[in-house]
Design a protein around this motif. Structure first.
Motif, PDB file in Angstrom:
ATOM      1  N   GLN B  37       0.854  -1.183   0.000  1.00  0.00           N
ATOM      2  CA  GLN B  37       0.000   0.000   0.000  1.00  0.00           C
ATOM      3  C   GLN B  37       0.887   1.228   0.000  1.00  0.00           C
ATOM      4  O   GLN B  37       1.537   1.538   1.003  1.00  0.00           O
ATOM      5  N   VAL B  88       3.871   0.252   2.763  1.00  0.00           N
ATOM      6  CA  VAL B  88       3.376  -0.600   3.847  1.00  0.00           C
ATOM      7  C   VAL B  88       2.961  -1.927   3.227  1.00  0.00           C
ATOM      8  O   VAL B  88       2.225  -1.947   2.235  1.00  0.00           O
ATOM      9  N   THR B 108       3.515  -4.143   7.714  1.00  0.00           N
ATOM     10  CA  THR B 108       4.915  -3.784   7.982  1.00  0.00           C
ATOM     11  C   THR B 108       5.218  -2.509   7.220  1.00  0.00           C
ATOM     12  O   THR B 108       5.042  -2.450   6.004  1.00  0.00           O
ATOM     13  N   ARG B 109       5.659  -1.478   7.949  1.00  0.00           N
ATOM     14  CA  ARG B 109       6.046  -0.235   7.282  1.00  0.00           C
ATOM     15  C   ARG B 109       7.524  -0.299   6.950  1.00  0.00           C
ATOM     16  O   ARG B 109       8.358  -0.383   7.856  1.00  0.00           O
TER      17      ARG B 109
END
Lengths: 113, 113
Positions: B37, B88, B108-109
């Motif tokens: 994303q 992300v 997870t960023r």
């Protein structure tokens, strides 16, 4: 190509009021599924409601309901009695029978007290 | 029942480094997915798997690799990280077929500088 369009980048609503988020999609399939996902600031994707294309009856989940217009390829989400906790990004998603979700770009909903 | 778990929650990589994003689900789902994303965008499918030993490309697979040796785990490998991979990343699982929803991990960023 199958696409999902959310034409409202941002929407706002007063607490206890009703708001409608728009979604249109493009497909040549006759059998598919449609979803609305909520993404709060925590980033967690939460399923709000789903609609099977073969069902004419609009899906409802408590304060959330959809207006599914198959011929117009439209799938809007109505939130009644809006609450502060409804503030989030809302994503419309389309899934053909091949099981791959296609997401729209999202609508950010703000809820004012 | 933890659902879908992802590690790490945050990571900063330098250009050219490699890393593996871990994803585990305890719902015995056959289908697993990796999405990314980008800011202000919806989720895009990177890779997916319909069962152990079976993987296939999604919409944006370049720069990534996956494997599925068990039903529970579906790691995503980034080789030679590039700034364009700053995003992300979400892992999801589902029973597949019909209208079954996908269950998402917390994300997870990843930042590549």
């Amino acid at each position: 190509a199958q696409t999902v369009t959310q034409s409202q980048p941002e929407m706002s609503v007063q607490e206890a009021e009703t708001v409608t988020l728009s979604c249109t999609y493009d497909t040549s399939e006759s059998d598919y599924y449609l979803f609305w996902y909520k993404q709060p600031p925590s980033r967690q994707m939460i399923l709000v409601i789903r609609q099977e294309a073969y069902k004419q009856q609009n899906a409802t989940e408590n304060r959330f309901s959809v207006n599914f217009q198959k011929a117009a390829k439209s799938f809007s989400l109505k939130i009644s009695d809006s609450q502060l906790g409804d503030a989030a990004m809302y994503f419309c998603a389309y899934r053909p029978v091949t099981d791959k979700l296609i997401f729209g770009t999202g609508t950010r909903l703000q809820v004012f007290p | 029942n933890a659902g879908v778990t992802q590690t790490p929650k945050f990571r900063i990589l330098k250009i050219g480094q490699s890393m593996t994003l871990q994803c585990t689900q305890d719902m015995n789902h056959n289908y697993m997915y990796w999405y990314r994303q980008d800011p202000g965008m919806g989720l895009k499918l990177i890779y997916y798997s319909v069962g152990a030993g079976i993987t296939d490309k999604g919409e944006v697979p370049n720069g990534y690799n996956v494997s599925r040796s068990t039903t529970e785990d579906f790691p995503l490998r980034l080789e030679l990280a590039a700034p364009s991979q700053t995003s992300v990343y979400f892992c999801a699982s589902g029973r597949g077929g019909s209208s079954y929803e996908q269950y998402f991990g917390p994300g997870t960023r990843l930042t590549v500088t």
